[in-house]
Design an enzyme around this catalytic site. Structure first.
Site, short mmCIF file in Angstrom:
data_model
loop_
_atom_site.label_atom_id
_atom_site.label_comp_id
_atom_site.label_asym_id
_atom_site.label_seq_id
_atom_site.Cartn_x
_atom_site.Cartn_y
_atom_site.Cartn_z
N GLU A 79 12.41 -4.47 -4.53
CA GLU A 79 11.39 -4.44 -5.57
C GLU A 79 11.95 -4.05 -6.93
OE1 GLU A 79 7.25 -2.02 -6.60
OE2 GLU A 79 8.08 -1.94 -4.58
N GLY A 112 0.82 -1.20 0.00
CA GLY A 112 0.00 0.00 0.00
C GLY A 112 0.86 1.25 0.00
#
Length: 381
Positions: free
Chosen positions: A248, A129
């Protein structure tokens, strides 16, 4: 910075062959069908459970939590093979790639004991999120608020572009736990673990024009998060998030999303005896090999807990441009007709690559933002 050159050991090459044989077996048995961009759009909980049962999730994590304490390079080999095979690993991907490492570095012992074994078993999935509606690429402008109450926090706000939130169990969420100061936007940000099945949460799909769905909007309406689900230190969310983004942005998924198409195109050019086409395709192979060496170097520095924000941004920005290039060149080299429902493998893979490619340079940080990170890092040096 200078990245190390990595040489695979005989044991690592043996591990690669074992992973490759495992995947080939499941392809032949029809467990899954090779797919481009499988790490984000290939969500298959049953296959994630198979991978978990094979002890191929949380490969580098400590044994006390169920991991195997193997090297980052071993994990790189594993993810490389999963992506090359186009295996549907999206369900557990984020939890394996960054949630686990985040909890190992910043989480409480209770959080590690509760979440890590479930992730390793292929039974617990996480979403991220970060981005918010109307914020564009300005992540520090987070407005989702967490207000302190007895025993925890009440969350109100929204997140967008949350990959696979509809299939995930939890979400590591960046929230503002103090006043917003436009002059010091990075302050008062914290990370919390939100149960995506808690009361007050609404998840709505953001569908592709094709009808495919893995992005979502997530809305929080007085969602309660207990104190024990705060990750790390209150107010340290920005720094923790940057550490998470290194995992990531630098992995092989920023290079190999369209590799199944490239591999199939080369095989088709061989079948046709098209030497000129093969010569053009080999240029792509050389390019992906160079990017791969850069990505592996970042993985090695991560293993040694070094600073990789700049090279990770470089891998992501250059790698995703390459991924977008692959379907464009394949389309010119071969007489193909892309269709998502095509029986012919190369037509199906080309359709998947073409339709997903526009998002490659956006997700995980737009190219423009990454160029800024790289430029600031170069100037600072």
């Amino acid at each position: 910075m200078n990245l190390p050159t990595v040489q695979f050991t005989a044991e690592q090459e043996q591990f690669r062959q074992e992973v490759r044989a495992f995947l080939q077996q499941h392809i032949e048995e029809g467990t899954f069908q090779t797919k481009c961009d499988s790490w984000l759009s290939g969500c298959d909980p049953s296959f994630s459970k198979i991978v978990g049962d094979k002890n191929l999730i949380g490969l580098t994590w400590p044994t006390e939590y169920g991991g195997q304490a193997r090297s980052t390079i071993d994990r790189y080999i594993l993810t490389e093979e999963l992506l090359a095979a186009g295996a549907p690993v999206a369900a557990h991907w984020i939890a394996d790639r960054q949630t686990g490492p985040l909890l190992l570095r910043f989480g409480t012992e209770e959080q590690k004991q509760f979440f890590l074994p479930k992730i390793i078993a292929g039974e617990c999935y996480f979403a991220i999120g970060l981005s918010e509606p109307n914020s564009g690429s300005d992540l520090a402008s987070v407005r989702t608020r967490a207000e302190k109450v007895d025993g925890g926090w009440i969350i109100n706000g929204a997140k967008t572009w949350t990959s696979n939130a509809h299939d995930a169990h939890y979400m590591i969420t960046l929230v503002r736990t103090g006043a917003y100061n436009p002059e010091k936007k990075h302050e008062n940000l914290s990370q919390v673990i939100i149960d995506l099945h808690a009361p007050g949460i609404t998840i709505t799909p953001i569908s592709y024009l094709t009808g495919e769905h893995h992005f979502n909007d997530v809305f929080f309406d007085n969602v309660f998060v207990p104190d024990e689900r705060v990750v790390g230190t209150l107010g340290n969310g920005w720094k923790q998030g940057l550490a998470e983004l290194a995992f990531e942005r630098s992995g092989p998924e920023r290079i190999l999303s369209t590799f199944p198409l490239l591999n199939e195109a080369i095989e088709e050019l061989k079948r046709q005896g098209d030497e000129r086409g093969l010569a053009e395709a080999v240029k792509l192979v050389a390019e992906v090999w160079s990017l791969r060496n850069l990505s592996i170097g970042v993985a090695k520095v991560l293993e040694e807990e070094g600073e990789v924000s700049i090279p990770a941004a470089l891998v992501k920005s250059v790698g995703t441009k390459f991924e977008q290039k692959v379907p464009e060149i394949v389309r010119l080299l071969l007489d193909v007709y892309p269709r998502l429902d095509a029986e012919d493998k190369i037509n199906r893979l080309l359709a998947q690559s073409t339709l997903h490619a526009p998002g490659f340079t956006i997700r995980g940080g737009t190219s423009e933002i990454l160029y800024g990170i790289i430029a600031k890092g170069v100037i600072a040096q």
